[in-house]
Design an enzyme around this catalytic site. Structure first.
Site, mmCIF file in Angstrom:
data_model
loop_
_atom_site.group_PDB
_atom_site.id
_atom_site.type_symbol
_atom_site.label_atom_id
_atom_site.label_comp_id
_atom_site.label_asym_id
_atom_site.label_seq_id
_atom_site.Cartn_x
_atom_site.Cartn_y
_atom_site.Cartn_z
ATOM 1 C CB CYS A 221 -0.661 -0.103 1.090
ATOM 2 S SG CYS A 221 -1.859 -1.371 1.842
ATOM 3 C CG HIS B 251 -5.622 -0.345 2.406
ATOM 4 N ND1 HIS B 251 -6.688 -0.210 1.482
ATOM 5 C CD2 HIS B 251 -5.359 -1.555 1.926
ATOM 6 C CE1 HIS B 251 -7.009 -1.335 0.870
ATOM 7 N NE2 HIS B 251 -6.103 -2.050 0.992
ATOM 8 C CG HIS C 73 -8.591 -5.568 2.695
ATOM 9 N ND1 HIS C 73 -7.865 -6.714 2.371
ATOM 10 C CD2 HIS C 73 -8.052 -4.517 2.236
ATOM 11 C CE1 HIS C 73 -7.019 -6.314 1.393
ATOM 12 N NE2 HIS C 73 -7.231 -5.215 1.295
ATOM 13 C CD GLU D 230 -26.404 12.932 14.486
ATOM 14 O OE1 GLU D 230 -27.174 13.677 13.589
ATOM 15 O OE2 GLU D 230 -25.672 13.748 15.253
ATOM 16 C CG HIS E 59 -8.934 -3.789 -2.726
ATOM 17 N ND1 HIS E 59 -7.884 -3.725 -3.639
ATOM 18 C CD2 HIS E 59 -8.624 -3.984 -1.536
ATOM 19 C CE1 HIS E 59 -6.851 -3.757 -2.619
ATOM 20 N NE2 HIS E 59 -7.039 -3.791 -1.540
#
Ligand SMILES: [Zn+2]
Length: 213
Positions: free
Chosen positions: A78, A96, A98, A119, A169
């Site tokens: 990443c 990140h 998943h 909200e 993903h």
């Protein structure tokens, strides 16, 4: 709030996000910036068992400043995607996830996820209850490193969003510091889950409700 050691912080957040289902199966990733240095979890490891000495420290050019104690560890796939948010948005932390909520939400829309009148959207930077939340969706690639250009374009196209979804993903979320990145990641995840469940109930999450409020 007292200063938190960035290494311990990444370790703690990895554990927490693992048990939330955001980085199981060695997926997902977390990085935190302190000054010019970015602390980043290694790739392909059990995220709930990372130790502070397992992290990579890189600079904003992506150069490794301090490798982990274990030379067999690899830097996260990443990394170029994290760097996009650090460089383009001056982020203090980039996550990140998943999460299954995220993955399912990307199946509901074309190139943009939308939701309104919830909200929890008020936890996002600059967003009010009556606003339409918009998050760009980019198509997935076979290799995570090939996503960087698509993500950079999406960041440029959506200055109001602090997240980019990747189809089938996951999501990248950032904030000015780790607290805001975590808060926004939690709010986005809630909104993604809400949208999926609203669709299941036959409710359009992008529509302004007819009732008052
Ligand atoms: Zn991923």
């Amino acid at each position: 709030m007292k200063h938190t050691d960035p290494r311990q912080l990444v370790v703690d957040l990895c554990r927490q996000f693992y048990f939330q289902g955001w980085c199981t199966g060695t997926g997902g990733g977390i990085s935190v910036r302190e000054g010019q240095h970015i602390f980043i979890a290694p790739s392909g490891v059990q995220k709930e068992r990372i130790e502070p000495e397992d992290l990579f420290v890189i600079d904003l050019d992506g150069q490794i400043v301090e490798p982990p104690a274990d030379p067999t560890l690899k830097i996260s796939a990443c990394t170029p995607l994290f760097l996009n948010a650090y460089r383009m948005r001056d982020a203090g932390a980039v996550l990140h996830s998943h999460s299954i909520n995220v993955m399912l939400a990307t199946l509901l829309c074309e190139d943009e996820f939308q939701v309104t009148h919830l909200e929890m959207q008020k936890g996002l930077r600059g967003v009010g209850y009556h606003d339409q939340v918009r998050v760009p969706v980019v198509e997935n690639t076979a290799h995570e490193c090939d996503l960087a250009d698509r993500m950079a374009q999406a960041i440029a196209d959506y200055p109001a969003a602090d997240a980019v979804l990747v189809r089938r993903h996951g999501v990248y979320v950032w904030g000015r510091d780790w607290q805001s990145a975590k808060t926004q990641a939690e709010c986005y995840d809630y909104l993604f889950q809400a949208a999926v469940r609203m669709r299941q109930l036959g409710i359009d999450p992008t529509r302004v409700p007819a009732t008052k409020g």
